[in-house]
Write a protein that holds these residues in place. Structure first.
Motif, PDB file in Angstrom:
ATOM      1  N   UNK A 128       0.778  -1.304   0.156  1.00 58.43           N
ATOM      2  CA  UNK A 128      -0.133   0.141  -0.020  1.00 58.43           C
ATOM      3  C   UNK A 128       0.821   1.355  -0.131  1.00 58.43           C
ATOM      4  N   UNK A 129       2.058   1.121   0.352  1.00 55.94           N
ATOM      5  CA  UNK A 129       3.175   2.258   0.564  1.00 55.94           C
ATOM      6  C   UNK A 129       3.257   3.118  -0.903  1.00 55.94           C
ATOM      7  N   UNK A 130       3.024   2.305  -1.940  1.00 52.07           N
ATOM      8  CA  UNK A 130       3.068   2.811  -3.498  1.00 52.07           C
ATOM      9  C   UNK A 130       1.552   2.996  -3.884  1.00 52.07           C
ATOM     10  N   UNK A 131       0.508   2.690  -3.178  1.00 48.26           N
ATOM     11  CA  UNK A 131      -0.909   2.938  -3.683  1.00 48.26           C
ATOM     12  C   UNK A 131      -1.323   4.414  -3.336  1.00 48.26           C
ATOM     13  N   UNK A 132      -2.497   4.827  -3.871  1.00 45.88           N
ATOM     14  CA  UNK A 132      -2.841   6.153  -3.347  1.00 45.88           C
ATOM     15  C   UNK A 132      -3.246   6.207  -2.058  1.00 45.88           C
ATOM     16  N   UNK A 133      -3.103   7.491  -1.385  1.00 48.38           N
ATOM     17  CA  UNK A 133      -3.631   7.535  -0.043  1.00 48.38           C
ATOM     18  C   UNK A 133      -5.060   7.368   0.016  1.00 48.38           C
ATOM     19  N   UNK A 134      -5.840   7.794  -0.800  1.00 45.38           N
ATOM     20  CA  UNK A 134      -7.330   7.438  -1.082  1.00 45.38           C
ATOM     21  C   UNK A 134      -7.864   6.073  -0.605  1.00 45.38           C
ATOM     22  N   UNK A 135      -6.857   5.177  -0.807  1.00 44.02           N
ATOM     23  CA  UNK A 135      -7.319   3.775  -0.881  1.00 44.02           C
ATOM     24  C   UNK A 135      -6.982   3.136   0.733  1.00 44.02           C
ATOM     25  N   UNK A 136      -6.514   4.129   1.427  1.00 42.68           N
ATOM     26  CA  UNK A 136      -5.699   3.887   2.856  1.00 42.68           C
ATOM     27  C   UNK A 136      -7.260   3.816   3.823  1.00 42.68           C
ATOM     28  N   UNK A 137      -6.798   3.055   4.804  1.00 42.02           N
ATOM     29  CA  UNK A 137      -7.642   3.368   6.234  1.00 42.02           C
ATOM     30  C   UNK A 137      -7.379   4.414   7.020  1.00 42.02           C
ATOM     31  N   UNK A 138      -8.061   4.994   8.193  1.00 43.67           N
ATOM     32  CA  UNK A 138      -7.436   5.908   8.945  1.00 43.67           C
ATOM     33  C   UNK A 138      -6.112   5.478   9.625  1.00 43.67           C
ATOM     34  N   UNK A 139      -6.197   4.265   9.996  1.00 41.83           N
ATOM     35  CA  UNK A 139      -4.847   3.645  10.825  1.00 41.83           C
ATOM     36  C   UNK A 139      -3.561   3.658   9.771  1.00 41.83           C
ATOM     37  N   UNK A 140      -3.694   3.362   8.531  1.00 44.57           N
ATOM     38  CA  UNK A 140      -2.693   3.271   7.646  1.00 44.57           C
ATOM     39  C   UNK A 140      -2.193   4.654   7.334  1.00 44.57           C
ATOM     40  N   UNK A 141      -3.081   5.744   7.362  1.00 45.14           N
ATOM     41  CA  UNK A 141      -2.591   7.126   7.148  1.00 45.14           C
ATOM     42  C   UNK A 141      -2.051   7.461   8.438  1.00 45.14           C
ATOM     43  N   UNK A 142      -2.502   7.080   9.443  1.00 45.39           N
ATOM     44  CA  UNK A 142      -1.632   7.472  10.744  1.00 45.39           C
ATOM     45  C   UNK A 142      -0.381   6.723  10.848  1.00 45.39           C
ATOM     46  N   UNK A 143      -0.116   5.706  10.381  1.00 45.75           N
ATOM     47  CA  UNK A 143       1.363   4.839  10.504  1.00 45.75           C
ATOM     48  C   UNK A 143       2.216   5.578   9.206  1.00 45.75           C
ATOM     49  N   UNK A 144       1.659   6.086   8.264  1.00 47.57           N
ATOM     50  CA  UNK A 144       2.566   6.770   7.394  1.00 47.57           C
ATOM     51  C   UNK A 144       2.947   8.059   7.995  1.00 47.57           C
ATOM     52  N   UNK A 145       1.908   8.891   8.392  1.00 51.36           N
ATOM     53  CA  UNK A 145       2.046  10.295   9.103  1.00 51.36           C
ATOM     54  C   UNK A 145       3.080  10.153  10.300  1.00 51.36           C
ATOM     55  N   UNK A 146       2.901   9.380  11.258  1.00 50.15           N
ATOM     56  CA  UNK A 146       3.851   9.289  12.253  1.00 50.15           C
ATOM     57  C   UNK A 146       5.193   8.793  11.911  1.00 50.15           C
ATOM     58  N   UNK A 147       5.248   8.002  10.880  1.00 50.57           N
ATOM     59  CA  UNK A 147       6.647   7.501  10.421  1.00 50.57           C
ATOM     60  C   UNK A 147       7.400   8.718   9.753  1.00 50.57           C
ATOM     61  N   UNK A 148       6.837   9.364   8.984  1.00 47.78           N
ATOM     62  CA  UNK A 148       7.431  10.669   8.320  1.00 47.78           C
ATOM     63  C   UNK A 148       7.856  11.779   9.268  1.00 47.78           C
ATOM     64  N   UNK A 149       6.766  11.984  10.319  1.00 45.74           N
ATOM     65  CA  UNK A 149       7.020  13.052  11.098  1.00 45.74           C
ATOM     66  C   UNK A 149       8.285  12.689  12.157  1.00 45.74           C
ATOM     67  N   UNK A 150       8.446  11.341  12.423  1.00 46.00           N
ATOM     68  CA  UNK A 150       9.633  10.973  13.259  1.00 46.00           C
ATOM     69  C   UNK A 150      10.749  10.546  12.733  1.00 46.00           C
TER      70      UNK A 150
END
Length: 405
Positions: free
Chosen positions: A137-159
């Motif tokens: 999913x890391x290479x799929x559009x974010x619109x296909x993400x669940x809220x938890x998947x968005x949180x995972x990417x947001x936290x990973x990049x912020x930290x």
């Protein structure tokens, strides 16, 4: 040194009779707004390097607005915010993500806005992808993400790069339990390395585990600033007492702050901890059978009485709690002058250390609503290990052991 200073900050939302008046206000030409609503006013505090501070308050208290002004995404109406260091912030879920771009593309975009070069981002891209753990999913559009998947990417990049100041809003609450543990482990590691933490959460455990200080916002103002346990106890009390008129705080002999609240129809006459032989105890051996005795005085007619207690560790984290509603023992139609003594017997399977007991008298299953009396630090006791094998932690849960060769 203060990494963050919030000086007399306020935020008002204004409406004007015409767009011309609004534009004039941009250029500091005196104009009078037709309506003015202050979300925050006269907010003052500072945070030192390496400090961990929790921001708590009810919905609408102004927490998110304050964080947006600290991060610079919103301008204060009055006062100023001074930041001495790089901020990484996780505020609204997926804020700044383009739903049509992939997670990988959004990482380049988000980290670029944080001031990092394409080369720097590429160097840590594998680490971000591994930490997020969302697979293809890391290479799929974010619109296909669940809220938890968005949180995972947001936290990973912020930290991905350790900041001087890390700001985390309630967004972490949408993650699954596994990723929450993983995220808090990274936050603790940053703390050990000197990162200053500012966290907004309704999770009492998170505030008291991560933070050395808490700030309570109420109706757009700082209501309390102090030790996390004291602030969270007060917060709990004002939730029950919407008008705050019966909330009292007093300092005990050891310097700790006790919070009490309630309407007074029933009151706590005494709280005692007794050994099996009935003797009062202050020191309890791990695993011993004890009784928590709570004496209740009825002052006015009480249609329904529920008595509950919570045992907390020295940081104020709740270890166990129950009440007579859950135990199917609710008394009804009590009259003034009656006195009832409750005895809760249990095995004290706690680890060595200091513990406190909070007691509540109320109707229904929780104290929010009809709160007759809530008392934190109603009792303090100490656990010592005299007869059990050595162990660590706050709970005595001895295992059986089998092995084969």
């Amino acid at each position: 040194m203060n990494l963050l200073s919030v000086n007399n900050v306020g935020k008002a939302y204004r409406t004007y009779r015409s767009e011309w008046q609004r534009i004039a206000n941009w250029f500091y030409i005196p104009t009078k707004a037709s309506t003015e609503h202050w979300v925050l006013r006269n907010i003052n505090f500072s945070i030192r390097a390496g400090e961990a501070v929790g921001i708590v308050g009810q919905n609408g208290a102004g927490k998110s607005t304050l964080l947006k002004m600290i991060t610079g995404t919103l301008e204060p109406t009055q006062g100023n915010v001074q930041v001495n260091g790089r901020i990484a912030a996780i505020l609204e879920l997926g804020m700044g993500f383009n739903p049509e771009l992939s997670g990988r593309q959004n990482v380049y975009h988000a980290a670029g806005l944080m001031g990092f070069s394409t080369e720097q981002i590429s160097d840590v891209m594998n680490e971000i992808e591994d930490f997020a753990e969302i697979g293809n999913y890391f290479d799929e559009p974010v619109r296909t993400y669940s809220s938890g998947m968005q949180m995972r990417v947001a936290f990973a990049v912020a930290t991905a790069f350790r900041p001087e100041i890390l700001i985390v809003d309630e967004a972490l609450s949408v993650g699954d339990s596994y990723f929450q543990h993983k995220s808090f482990d990274r936050i603790r590691e940053f703390q050990r390395q000197g990162t200053t933490l500012l966290i907004v959460s309704h999770d009492r455990g998170a505030i008291q585990t991560l933070c050395s200080r808490a700030i309570l916002l109420e109706n757009g103002s700082v209501l309390k600033d102090g030790a996390p346990e004291e602030v969270m106890d007060y917060y709990n009390a004002i939730i029950a007492e919407k008008e705050n008129s019966t909330v009292q705080v007093r300092e005990l002999a050891d310097g700790s702050k006790q919070t009490r609240s309630g309407s007074g129809e029933a009151s706590i006459a005494s709280v005692q901890l007794c050994a099996e032989n009935g003797q009062l105890v202050e020191f309890v051996s791990v695993g011993d059978r004890v009784s928590l005795k709570i004496k209740v005085a009825i002052n006015d007619a009480v249609p329904e009485l529920v008595v509950g207690y919570v045992i907390k560790d020295r940081l104020g984290q709740q270890l166990f709690g129950t009440n007579t509603h859950h135990m199917k023992t609710v008394l009804t139609d009590l009259q003034p002058g009656e006195v009832i003594e409750y005895r809760f017997a249990f095995d004290a399977n706690f680890g060595p250390g200091s513990y406190s007991v909070a007691v509540a008298l109320h109707a229904n299953d929780v104290h929010i609503g009809s709160n007759y009396e809530w008392q934190d630090l109603a009792l303090v006791f100490n656990m010592i290990n005299i007869s059990k094998p050595e162990f660590v932690g706050v709970a005595w849960v001895p295992p059986s052991l089998e092995y084969s060769r």
